[in-house]
Motif scaffolding. Structure first.
Motif, PDB file in Angstrom:
ATOM      1  N   LEU A  10       4.090  -1.603  -3.835  1.00 32.19           N
ATOM      2  CA  LEU A  10       5.250  -2.406  -3.479  1.00 32.19           C
ATOM      3  C   LEU A  10       4.859  -3.861  -3.278  1.00 32.19           C
ATOM      4  CD1 LEU A  10       8.198  -2.666  -2.914  1.00 32.19           C
ATOM      5  CD2 LEU A  10       7.850  -1.818  -0.617  1.00 32.19           C
ATOM      6  N   LEU A  11       3.686  -4.111  -2.623  1.00 29.62           N
ATOM      7  CA  LEU A  11       3.218  -5.491  -2.451  1.00 29.62           C
ATOM      8  C   LEU A  11       2.883  -6.118  -3.794  1.00 29.62           C
ATOM      9  CD1 LEU A  11       1.046  -4.933   0.731  1.00 29.62           C
ATOM     10  CD2 LEU A  11       3.053  -6.411   0.572  1.00 29.62           C
ATOM     11  N   GLN A  12       2.304  -5.311  -4.702  1.00 23.05           N
ATOM     12  CA  GLN A  12       1.996  -5.822  -6.034  1.00 23.05           C
ATOM     13  C   GLN A  12       3.279  -6.178  -6.790  1.00 23.05           C
ATOM     14  OE1 GLN A  12      -1.008  -6.462  -6.800  1.00 23.05           O
ATOM     15  NE2 GLN A  12      -0.887  -6.986  -8.981  1.00 23.05           N
ATOM     16  N   ALA A  13       4.326  -5.384  -6.603  1.00 23.43           N
ATOM     17  CA  ALA A  13       5.611  -5.663  -7.254  1.00 23.43           C
ATOM     18  C   ALA A  13       6.205  -6.960  -6.721  1.00 23.43           C
ATOM     19  CB  ALA A  13       6.571  -4.506  -7.022  1.00 23.43           C
ATOM     20  N   LEU A  14       6.067  -7.205  -5.407  1.00 24.63           N
ATOM     21  CA  LEU A  14       6.573  -8.445  -4.823  1.00 24.63           C
ATOM     22  C   LEU A  14       5.845  -9.650  -5.403  1.00 24.63           C
ATOM     23  CD1 LEU A  14       6.969  -7.286  -1.121  1.00 24.63           C
ATOM     24  CD2 LEU A  14       8.814  -8.098  -2.605  1.00 24.63           C
ATOM     25  N   ARG A  15       4.511  -9.534  -5.502  1.00 28.36           N
ATOM     26  CA  ARG A  15       3.752 -10.669  -6.054  1.00 28.36           C
ATOM     27  C   ARG A  15       4.100 -10.883  -7.528  1.00 28.36           C
ATOM     28  NH1 ARG A  15      -0.324  -8.221  -2.598  1.00 28.36           N
ATOM     29  NH2 ARG A  15      -0.744  -9.646  -0.863  1.00 28.36           N
ATOM     30  N   ALA A  16       4.358  -9.801  -8.255  1.00 27.24           N
ATOM     31  CA  ALA A  16       4.668  -9.919  -9.680  1.00 27.24           C
ATOM     32  C   ALA A  16       5.973 -10.653  -9.911  1.00 27.24           C
ATOM     33  CB  ALA A  16       4.728  -8.529 -10.310  1.00 27.24           C
ATOM     34  N   CYS A  17       6.897 -10.598  -8.962  1.00 27.32           N
ATOM     35  CA  CYS A  17       8.182 -11.291  -9.146  1.00 27.32           C
ATOM     36  C   CYS A  17       8.161 -12.679  -8.528  1.00 27.32           C
ATOM     37  CB  CYS A  17       9.320 -10.454  -8.572  1.00 27.32           C
ATOM     38  SG  CYS A  17       9.427 -10.463  -6.772  1.00 27.32           S
ATOM     39  N   GLY A  18       6.963 -13.105  -8.080  1.00 24.19           N
ATOM     40  CA  GLY A  18       6.835 -14.471  -7.580  1.00 24.19           C
ATOM     41  C   GLY A  18       7.109 -14.637  -6.115  1.00 24.19           C
ATOM     42  N   VAL A  19       7.109 -13.549  -5.374  1.00 23.71           N
ATOM     43  CA  VAL A  19       7.305 -13.644  -3.933  1.00 23.71           C
ATOM     44  C   VAL A  19       5.925 -13.681  -3.287  1.00 23.71           C
ATOM     45  CG1 VAL A  19       8.235 -12.539  -1.875  1.00 23.71           C
ATOM     46  CG2 VAL A  19       9.491 -12.413  -4.044  1.00 23.71           C
ATOM     47  N   PRO A  20       5.490 -14.825  -2.794  1.00 23.03           N
ATOM     48  CA  PRO A  20       4.125 -14.916  -2.250  1.00 23.03           C
ATOM     49  C   PRO A  20       4.018 -14.160  -0.938  1.00 23.03           C
ATOM     50  CG  PRO A  20       5.307 -16.953  -1.837  1.00 23.03           C
ATOM     51  CD  PRO A  20       6.220 -16.104  -2.677  1.00 23.03           C
ATOM     52  N   ALA A  21       2.875 -13.539  -0.762  1.00 20.83           N
ATOM     53  CA  ALA A  21       2.551 -12.901   0.513  1.00 20.83           C
ATOM     54  C   ALA A  21       1.285 -13.567   1.022  1.00 20.83           C
ATOM     55  CB  ALA A  21       2.329 -11.405   0.332  1.00 20.83           C
ATOM     56  N   SER A  22       1.257 -13.913   2.286  1.00 18.73           N
ATOM     57  CA  SER A  22       0.106 -14.635   2.833  1.00 18.73           C
ATOM     58  C   SER A  22      -1.146 -13.781   2.698  1.00 18.73           C
ATOM     59  CB  SER A  22       0.354 -14.977   4.300  1.00 18.73           C
ATOM     60  OG  SER A  22       0.416 -13.786   5.067  1.00 18.73           O
ATOM     61  N   GLY A  23      -2.251 -14.455   2.638  1.00 20.10           N
ATOM     62  CA  GLY A  23      -3.503 -13.730   2.510  1.00 20.10           C
ATOM     63  C   GLY A  23      -3.754 -12.816   3.677  1.00 20.10           C
ATOM     64  N   ALA A  24      -3.107 -13.124   4.827  1.00 16.39           N
ATOM     65  CA  ALA A  24      -3.318 -12.291   6.011  1.00 16.39           C
ATOM     66  C   ALA A  24      -2.740 -10.893   5.847  1.00 16.39           C
ATOM     67  CB  ALA A  24      -2.718 -12.969   7.241  1.00 16.39           C
ATOM     68  N   ILE A  25      -1.721 -10.738   4.952  1.00 24.93           N
ATOM     69  CA  ILE A  25      -1.107  -9.422   4.772  1.00 24.93           C
ATOM     70  C   ILE A  25      -2.043  -8.493   4.032  1.00 24.93           C
ATOM     71  CG2 ILE A  25       0.798  -8.158   3.682  1.00 24.93           C
ATOM     72  CD1 ILE A  25       2.582 -10.514   4.237  1.00 24.93           C
ATOM     73  N   GLY A  26      -2.594  -8.973   2.920  1.00 26.21           N
ATOM     74  CA  GLY A  26      -3.544  -8.177   2.167  1.00 26.21           C
ATOM     75  C   GLY A  26      -2.920  -6.946   1.524  1.00 26.21           C
ATOM     76  N   LEU A  27      -3.766  -5.918   1.290  1.00 22.51           N
ATOM     77  CA  LEU A  27      -3.339  -4.655   0.713  1.00 22.51           C
ATOM     78  C   LEU A  27      -3.930  -3.511   1.519  1.00 22.51           C
ATOM     79  CD1 LEU A  27      -3.862  -5.247  -3.123  1.00 22.51           C
ATOM     80  CD2 LEU A  27      -1.681  -5.043  -1.938  1.00 22.51           C
ATOM     81  N   PRO A  28      -3.260  -2.370   1.573  1.00 24.94           N
ATOM     82  CA  PRO A  28      -3.846  -1.218   2.278  1.00 24.94           C
ATOM     83  C   PRO A  28      -5.175  -0.837   1.633  1.00 24.94           C
ATOM     84  CG  PRO A  28      -1.531  -0.813   1.764  1.00 24.94           C
ATOM     85  CD  PRO A  28      -1.927  -2.037   1.028  1.00 24.94           C
ATOM     86  N   SER A  29      -6.113  -0.538   2.464  1.00 22.94           N
ATOM     87  CA  SER A  29      -7.437  -0.171   1.946  1.00 22.94           C
ATOM     88  C   SER A  29      -7.602   1.334   1.825  1.00 22.94           C
ATOM     89  CB  SER A  29      -8.525  -0.737   2.868  1.00 22.94           C
ATOM     90  OG  SER A  29      -8.331  -0.263   4.204  1.00 22.94           O
ATOM     91  N   GLU A  30      -6.695   2.093   2.435  1.00 22.93           N
ATOM     92  CA  GLU A  30      -6.778   3.545   2.369  1.00 22.93           C
ATOM     93  C   GLU A  30      -5.511   4.095   1.717  1.00 22.93           C
ATOM     94  OE1 GLU A  30      -7.802   5.441   6.059  1.00 22.93           O
ATOM     95  OE2 GLU A  30      -8.791   3.625   6.791  1.00 22.93           O
ATOM     96  N   ALA A  31      -5.672   5.191   0.983  1.00 25.00           N
ATOM     97  CA  ALA A  31      -4.531   5.770   0.272  1.00 25.00           C
ATOM     98  C   ALA A  31      -3.570   6.478   1.207  1.00 25.00           C
ATOM     99  CB  ALA A  31      -5.026   6.743  -0.793  1.00 25.00           C
ATOM    100  N   THR A  32      -4.090   7.014   2.307  1.00 25.57           N
ATOM    101  CA  THR A  32      -3.253   7.894   3.139  1.00 25.57           C
ATOM    102  C   THR A  32      -2.648   7.199   4.341  1.00 25.57           C
ATOM    103  OG1 THR A  32      -5.233   8.583   4.357  1.00 25.57           O
ATOM    104  CG2 THR A  32      -4.558   9.932   2.458  1.00 25.57           C
ATOM    105  N   ARG A  33      -3.022   5.935   4.578  1.00 27.99           N
ATOM    106  CA  ARG A  33      -2.455   5.283   5.754  1.00 27.99           C
ATOM    107  C   ARG A  33      -2.255   3.794   5.493  1.00 27.99           C
ATOM    108  NH1 ARG A  33      -5.965   2.441   8.860  1.00 27.99           N
ATOM    109  NH2 ARG A  33      -4.581   2.647  10.658  1.00 27.99           N
ATOM    110  N   VAL A  34      -1.400   3.203   6.355  1.00 27.86           N
ATOM    111  CA  VAL A  34      -1.117   1.773   6.296  1.00 27.86           C
ATOM    112  C   VAL A  34      -1.185   1.228   7.716  1.00 27.86           C
ATOM    113  CG1 VAL A  34       0.582   0.004   5.738  1.00 27.86           C
ATOM    114  CG2 VAL A  34       0.353   1.993   4.275  1.00 27.86           C
ATOM    115  N   ASP A  35      -1.876   0.117   7.859  1.00 24.44           N
ATOM    116  CA  ASP A  35      -1.961  -0.526   9.162  1.00 24.44           C
ATOM    117  C   ASP A  35      -0.579  -1.053   9.558  1.00 24.44           C
ATOM    118  OD1 ASP A  35      -2.487  -2.030  11.401  1.00 24.44           O
ATOM    119  OD2 ASP A  35      -4.377  -2.822  10.620  1.00 24.44           O
ATOM    120  N   HIS A  36      -0.121  -0.730  10.762  1.00 29.43           N
ATOM    121  CA  HIS A  36       1.189  -1.187  11.217  1.00 29.43           C
ATOM    122  C   HIS A  36       1.266  -2.703  11.228  1.00 29.43           C
ATOM    123  CE1 HIS A  36       4.993  -1.066  13.342  1.00 29.43           C
ATOM    124  NE2 HIS A  36       4.505  -1.967  14.201  1.00 29.43           N
TER     125      HIS A  36
END
Length: 899
Positions: free
Chosen positions: A103-129
């Motif tokens: 979903l974050l990759q889709a946002l970046r692909a449409c030109g919606v910038p996300a700050s570097g602080a957001i990043g990407l989940p590093s694990e497949a089974t969980r997401v940092d709140h």
């Protein structure tokens, strides 16, 4: 634990590699808008509805596989000015880390910038709140909302993903517009969004193609199809987008596309391949088995499904299939049905996968439905199972035999039992065969089957319902053979049996008693027992209204009208006949004809009486039109009363038009009855006598009527007229004096008798008596508009009618009235109104446009009403004018000066 800088560096490196938490590269096809083919049809009504998604936080596009959800959302998204992030979900997206990374990759692909602080989940089974909170905060700060479309969201089944998505949506505020495209409802609090007015919904019913849209879609495929044919295709497919497209592609390869689209076999089409792969095979084994087995049903509930599957868990399976938009439609109150096309395909697949099981499933369904009291479905499944003994027993035990003769289901039942196996034997099957043959007036075959039924009923213990059914058929057989003794015996037997039949069955089937009494009344009328017939027929005519008794009520009122007519009361006859014609136009009046079709205006006896009345009033064109309508109804040749009154009306019309010889031939009803009808025989003799008089043979005319006595007043009067013409005035008066004084003898008889006496007086030189008698006759006839007796009395009466006060009494209805200077004189030829009720203003508006050759759709548009409303008005107009078709309605309306 890594600090913030380390996390940022790790994220940057992860992004640079452009891989998901599993280490796999991002698949760009999942975040790209799907392409639309050249044959894609943009439906503006759906696009306008989807535009509302820009005003609400959450939008749900929910429909079955192939409903056109994805292409609709993609077409809409491609036309938006604000950024659109598109993500097509896959089964692996049940892992939160993978879902959010995409979903974050889709946002970046449409030109919606996300700050570097957001990043990407590093694990497949969980997401940092913290990642979710930062994403929601960043979206909330946007001036222009970003639209996120999650296609095939039903593949995302993890509850934690739904919770996380709801968290971001809630805290993103106006910065996010989330559009979910799914076969199922998501695990989001839809009720809360719906209550707050923050949810846009497009569901299956709205996604369905209309007939007009189907025409446009087919045109894109190079196919031209009229709207009515497209409507049939839409009904069969329920407007399902994929089904329509697949049909269009297949039709293009056909030699006759229109025929293909009308008659294609769903089970062996590309539609079948799609539904079996996309719907059936995606279900669990137990759900697949249930779908195959319930495919033999038009509708089903969990208990019925359990009866067919031998399981006990149908309810949760059906609920799940419905929620998953697996082409299982909820009808309410725990009842379901399959999409019609899906049902066709499943039945074909059932025969391949479980050969020989289909009849057994129908049998189980029939037995279950019978225990629940659902007779129509019981009979349908019993017939489909081939168990004709069970099916016929079900009909007879329910006392529903009368439904083969009257009501909305008569044609359907007749068709159902048309396939009954000739080897099926038993009292019930014989009774059903007898009923079908007698309903077609095939007396020989009907009596043969009835005889077999009676033999089997006598040899085996059966319920009272079967015996009562037999008595009803006996009464009908008596009517068709003109046997009053047989009819009375059947009625007496029925009276006794009704005490043994459960009260709820009799209450459920009022048509049984109504039909029985109608048959009895008709048979007694045939035998000349008018008062006995009137008693039976009046009971039926006074029966409370209802679809099942419409035909007996119409017949009874028509027969009562005939009794009045035969007794000379043409005004009373007209009113009762009009009431019967009006009754026949109501729902439930159709019955099977000899050719298997149905007649929409009952038996037509009321029209015959009206035709006879029209002859008496010298409205000969109207009489001819009414007799012509009888041809459109079921044959009258096998019902003695109908045949006799038809012959009488036709012969009298021919006489009035001067066709004496043809009238004599037409007067023979050609009926072979057990008991001759005194009034039918007498009226046949009257026509022969009138023909002899017309041809100048008064002696022969008197001879034909020699056996007539005062017990037949109308015939006695005609015999007296013949005697007078033969130069025997004394004998004429003696015969008139012998007529038994009967209170029921009406003006049509008394006027003719008075004119005969007047002619005798006139011939004897007693002008005063002649004028007095003619004056009395005019007064009585004027109220009834009875013209024919005076026309038959020409030329001797003409001179009397030119004298006062007789001229004044005859003016305006019998002879031309005074005219203004310069205007031609004219006799009042206003036709007898056949309108039982006045037309409403709206009905008149519809009628006027009908006369202007406007279609139903054009009338609806012109009056700013729906097509269904116009159809309702048309049905009412047809009923009130006693017609069946548009052109007849316009013709009759013009005759009645309504147009």
């Amino acid at each position: 634990m890594a600090n913030a800088d380390e996390r940022a560096q790790g994220t940057a490196g992860h992004t640079a590699l452009c891989v998901d938490p599993l280490g796999d590269p991002f698949l760009r096809t999942r975040i790209a808008l799907p392409s639309r083919s050249a044959t894609y049809l943009r439906r503006q009504r759906l696009v306008r509805h989807l535009d509302q998604a820009l005003q609400t936080p959450l939008t749900l596009v929910n429909g079955a596989a192939g409903a056109g959800k994805t292409l609709l959302a993609a077409d809409w998204a491609a036309g938006l000015r604000q950024p659109v992030a598109w993500l097509t979900a896959e089964d692996g997206d049940g892992r939160p880390g993978v879902f959010w990374a995409y979903l974050l990759q889709a946002l970046r692909a449409c030109g919606v910038p996300a700050s570097g602080a957001i990043g990407l989940p590093s694990e497949a089974t969980r997401v940092d709140h913290r990642l979710l909170a930062m994403l929601a905060a960043e979206l909330n700060e946007r001036d222009q909302p970003v639209v996120v479309v999650l296609d095939e969201y039903d593949r995302v089944t993890a509850p934690e993903v739904a919770e996380q998505l709801e968290f971001v949506l809630h805290h993103a505020g106006t910065g996010l517009r989330l559009v979910l495209v799914s076969r199922t409802d998501p695990l989001l609090p839809l009720h809360r969004y719906r209550t707050a007015g923050e949810l846009t919904e497009i569901r299956a019913a709205e996604l369905a193609f209309t007939p007009e849209e189907a025409v446009a879609l087919l045109e894109l495929h190079g196919l031209g199809l009229p709207v009515h044919a497209a409507r049939a295709l839409v009904d069969r497919t329920r407007g399902w987008a994929a089904g329509l497209r697949l049909c269009a592609l297949a039709a293009r390869e056909s030699a006759d596309p229109e025929v293909y689209l009308k008659e294609f076999e769903a089970g062996s089409s590309t539609v079948a391949d799609f539904l079996l792969a996309e719907v059936l095979k995606r279900q669990k084994e137990e759900a697949q088995d249930l779908l195959l087995r319930v495919s033999v049903l038009q509708r089903f509930c969990p208990d019925l499904a359990n009866a067919l599957t031998g399981r006990t868990d149908a309810e949760p399976i059906l609920v799940g299939l419905h929620r998953a938009n697996a082409f299982v439609e909820h009808l309410g109150r725990s009842w379901y049905r399959l999409h019609p096309l899906f049902g066709e395909i499943l039945r074909a697949h059932l025969r391949v996968r479980l050969p020989g099981l289909e009849p057994a499933l129908h049998r189980r369904a029939a037995q279950w439905l019978l225990s629940c009291g659902s007779l129509p479905e019981t009979l349908a499944h019993g017939a489909a199972s081939g168990d004709w003994g069970f099916t016929a027993d079900a009909l007879i035990d329910d006392l529903a035999i009368g439904q083969l003769f009257t009501g909305l289901r008569s044609g359907e039942l007749d068709q159902l039992f048309a396939g009954m196996d000739l080897k099926a034997a038993g009292p019930a099957t014989d009774l059903v065969r007898a009923a079908r043959e007698l309903s077609r007036c095939d007396v020989v075959r009907g009596l043969s089957h009835l005889h077999h039924a009676e033999e089997r009923l006598a040899a085996a213990p059966v319920g009272a319902a079967a015996k009562l059914s037999c008595a009803l058929l006996e009464a009908l057989a008596a009517r068709l053979t003109g046997s009053p003794e047989r009819a009375e015996k059947a009625a007496e037997s029925a009276d006794e049996l009704q005490r043994e039949v459960p009260g709820q069955l009799l209450d459920k089937h009022p048509e049984v008693t109504a039909l029985l009494l109608t048959h009895l009344g008709s048979t007694l009328l045939w035998a000349g027992r008018f008062e006995d017939a009137r008693a039976a027929l009046t009971t039926v005519a006074d029966t409370p209204g209802g679809p099942s008794t419409v035909l007996p009520r119409e017949e009874s009122m028509g027969h009562l009208a005939l009794i009045d007519y035969l007794n000379g009361w043409i005004g009373r006859a007209e009113r009762k006949a009009l009431a019967g014609v009006s009754e026949a136009g109501r729902p439930g009046s159709s019955q099977p004809c000899a050719d298997g079709s149905t007649a929409g205006t009952g038996t037509g006896i009321g029209l015959l009486v009206l035709a006879a009345v029209a002859v008496d009033r010298d409205e000969l064109d109207r009489a001819q039109a009414l007799l012509h309508e009888i041809v459109l109804l079921s044959s009258t040749a096998h019902d003695p009363v109908m045949a006799a009154v038809h012959a009488m009306a036709r012969a009298r019309l021919l006489l009035a038009r001067g066709n004496a010889r043809t009238a004599v031939e037409a007067a023979d009803p050609g009926v072979h009855a057990v008991v001759p009808s005194p009034w039918a025989v007498s009226h046949e003799a009257l026509v022969a006598s009138a023909a002899h008089l017309a041809e100048g043979r008064p002696d022969r005319a008197a001879e034909v009527l020699q056996g007539v006595s005062g017990d037949q007043p109308a015939c006695a009067v005609e015999a007296a007229r013949a005697l007078l013409a033969a130069g025997r005035p004394g004998a004429a008066v003696d015969l008139l004096d012998s007529i038994a004084p009967r209170a029921q003898t009406g003006p049509a008889v008394s006027v003719r008798a008075g004119l005969v006496r007047a002619q005798v007086a006139d011939g004897a030189g007693d002008a005063a008596t002649a004028r007095r008698l003619v004056e009395q006759a005019l007064l009585s006839a004027r109220r009834e508009r009875l013209r024919r007796p005076f026309l038959d009395a020409r030329p001797w009466i003409s001179s009397l009618l030119s004298t006062e006060p007789l001229r004044e009494l005859a003016e305006g209805w019998l002879t031309p009235g005074p005219s203004r200077p310069g205007e031609p004189t004219a006799v009042d030829e206003r036709p007898l109104s056949l309108v039982a009720e006045e037309l409403s203003r709206r009905e008149h508006d519809v009628l006027e446009r009908l006369a202007g050759m406007m279609s139903t759709e054009e009338i609806a548009a012109d009056l700013y009403v729906s097509v269904n409303t116009v159809k309702t008005h048309l049905k009412s107009v047809y009923r009130k004018l006693a017609v069946n078709r548009r052109n007849e309605a316009v013709r009759r309306a013009r005759d009645l000066k309504l147009l």
